[in-house]
Design an enzyme around this catalytic site. Structure first.
Site, PDB file in Angstrom:
ATOM      1  N   HIS A   1       2.646 -51.455  60.007  1.00 53.33           N
ATOM      2  CA  HIS A   1       3.720 -51.856  60.920  1.00 53.33           C
ATOM      3  C   HIS A   1       3.185 -52.509  62.195  1.00 53.33           C
ATOM      4  O   HIS A   1       3.644 -53.559  62.628  1.00 53.33           O
ATOM      5  CB  HIS A   1       4.571 -50.636  61.256  1.00 53.33           C
TER       6      HIS A   1
ATOM      7  N   SER B   1      12.062 -54.276  65.575  1.00 55.20           N
ATOM      8  CA  SER B   1      10.606 -54.130  65.705  1.00 55.20           C
ATOM      9  C   SER B   1       9.932 -55.455  66.013  1.00 55.20           C
ATOM     10  O   SER B   1       8.908 -55.490  66.699  1.00 55.20           O
ATOM     11  CB  SER B   1      10.006 -53.598  64.397  1.00 55.20           C
TER      12      SER B   1
ATOM     13  N   ASP C   1       2.048 -48.031  68.262  1.00 62.41           N
ATOM     14  CA  ASP C   1       2.681 -48.206  66.961  1.00 62.41           C
ATOM     15  C   ASP C   1       2.163 -47.173  65.968  1.00 62.41           C
ATOM     16  O   ASP C   1       1.531 -46.177  66.352  1.00 62.41           O
ATOM     17  CB  ASP C   1       2.451 -49.637  66.463  1.00 62.41           C
TER      18      ASP C   1
END
Length: 525
Positions: free
Chosen positions: A200, A377, A164
């Site tokens: 994220h 995601s 990520d």
């Protein structure tokens, strides 16, 4: 697209990195290696060797490290060495004289970042920030993870690598206090610190690992490796190569699953950009990396992308790989999120494979706050937990068997489309596919002639399909349904009619029987 707050806080070091010119230098062979195939313990962990043994995967030249002598010779040209890639038999370099490197006798090719690909962190639509009084059970229940937990499958003994953009503050979040972290690495800073970068990855990981209050991730008892491969400060194909070397590190560590919610297709330098024709499962460097991971026995689970409302619309790379589980996004009513990317691939394969909740999905933020965020995601890591549950239920399942079980569990498995794939996954249902024999009902189905000259052609089915009922559906290459009919008590060879006005086009023929589907591209002359 980069969020404005990221642009405002560009640091000097990242501005320098963005200006660097990277190359991928491939070598002709590994003849001067100091390692040997019969001494894998020198370069693979016991867990990585055990995975290969379990699946009868031979240790081959792609497992051998790149010879250090080759790397050293490239360095003599003045190049800055970043990372070798054993799968590609190459080394990533910057500040390099590409002409001088190309003249080395050991070098096969020097590739710049425009040699073919595209990229970026997929767009995550954070639709609501709040401290929540609602738990994340809706996303667990939607795909049956709640029942998976009741059966005792919470990922114990399974390892997952998360690739990520960073895992900001993960080490200070109480929801991760009990999370088993196997390994961490930042492939840009070249150190083990990943908690000082983007948020994220933290939110993605929370859907799998977080535990606290009413929140329970899908695979909280699994072990995790956290790798920063995405650089949000710029978009370049170098990010694909960082994904590659992170996957190699995950393989050598012995992980069972790679989970990645990163998708690529366009870059700051337009010469690096992909086209839809590149979505063939073997073009992009990141897709090739995913393919390699599959050959090592790793289950690769990726997000489809959030390009449904953009001009691109399609899945992003590496979601085009035929060997990954590509996950799209739905809401709690199982309606596809408008932003969720669609298929097909350039070679006419249905994508995404499966759907999970991605719209208003509950995640844990960097301040230990539960909030809702949207995007594929967050659908993909839920399915990584699903995979962990299946692996825990039967450690001998191969990645192919696991993915087929998941597809067969889908709510639309008899009516797959390029919007929904096989539909919403269901854990309990996936357990009912009990053998590889069940997964290959239509494996030997044939159509001929292909290309078709005229309006009719023959379809030959495997003997075990004779007498069954088949659903026949035709699509054009954009995924639009052209015709559908049902064949009862099908014979060994059946004459089929091509849809009217199909001459001169490629079409997709989808054949379904007993919850299994096979799609064949047919050229109509």
């Amino acid at each position: 697209m980069k969020p404005f707050f990221i642009i405002l806080f560009l640091s000097f070091v990242f501005e320098l990195q963005a200006q660097e010119t990277f190359y991928l230098v491939s070598f002709k062979n590994k003849d001067n290696t100091t390692h040997a195939l019969d001494r894998p313990e020198e370069y693979l962990s016991a867990e990585a060797i055990a995975r290969r043994t379990k699946y009868s995967i031979a240790i081959d030249s792609t497992d051998l490290p790149v010879p250090q002598a080759n790397i050293d010779e490239v360095e003599t040209t003045g190049a800055t060495i970043w990372y070798p890639s054993k799968w590609f038999n190459a080394v990533i370099v910057s500040e390099a004289d590409s002409t001088a490197i190309a003249q080395l006798s050991i070098v096969d090719k020097v590739m710049n970042m425009s040699d073919k690909t595209k990229g970026g962190i997929e767009r995550s639509e954070e639709i609501e920030w709040k401290r929540s009084n609602v738990d994340n059970q809706v996303q667990n229940e939607l795909i049956g993870i709640d029942h998976m937990h009741e059966m005792g499958y919470k990922g114990n003994g399974i390892s997952i690598a998360v690739l990520d953009a960073g895992f900001n503050n993960y080490d200070s979040i109480t929801y991760f206090d009990e999370t088993d972290i196997l390994d961490t690495y930042d492939f840009y800073s070249k150190n083990a610190t990943v908690e000082d970068d983007h948020h994220h990855g933290t939110e993605v990981m929370s859907t799998m690992a977080a535990v606290g209050g009413d929140y329970l991730g899908g695979s909280p008892e699994a072990s995790y490796a956290l790798y920063r491969t995405e650089n949000v400060y710029y978009e370049s194909r170098i990010e694909e190569l960082m994904w590659l070397v992170a996957s190699e590190r995950a393989d050598s560590l012995g992980v069972d699953i790679i989970q990645s919610s990163l998708g690529y297709y366009d870059f700051d330098d337009a010469s690096q950009n992909y086209t839809h024709d590149d979505l063939d499962g073997r073009r992009a460097w990141i897709t090739m990396a995913a393919n390699h991971a599959f050959t090592k026995g790793i289950c690769v689970v990726v997000s489809a992308g959030n390009e449904g409302l953009t001009s691109w619309k399609r899945i992003t790379f590496p979601a085009d790989s035929p060997f990954v589980l590509t996950v799209g996004s739905i809401d709690k009513n199982e309606v596809k999120a408008e932003s969720s990317s669609i298929g097909p691939t350039a070679d006419s394969r249905i994508k995404p494979d499966i759907m999970a909740l991605g719209k208003a999905c509950y995640v844990v933020g960097t301040s230990s706050n539960v909030k809702t965020s949207s995007g594929t995601s967050f659908a993909a890591p839920q399915m990584a937990s699903f995979v962990a549950g299946l692996l825990q239920s039967d450690a001998n399942l191969t990645p192919s068997q696991i993915f087929q079980k998941i597809r067969n569990s889908g709510s639309r498995s008899t009516d797959i489309t390029n919007d929904y794939g096989y539909g919403t996954a269901n854990f309990e249902k996936s357990l009912t596919v009990t053998s590889i024999h069940d997964l290959n009902l239509l494996g030997d189905l044939k159509v001929y002639p292909n290309p078709v000259n005229g309006e009719r052609f023959q379809m030959e089915v495997p003997q075990k399909v004779v007498g069954k009922t088949l659903d026949i559906t035709w699509y054009d290459m954009s995924g639009r349904k052209l015709d559908k009919n049902k064949l009862h008590q099908v014979e060994k060879v059946t004459i089929l009619n091509v849809p009217k006005k199909a001459q001169g086009n490629y079409l997709l023929l989808k054949v379904s029987a007993d919850k299994e589907t096979k799609t064949i591209k047919v050229k109509v002359n």
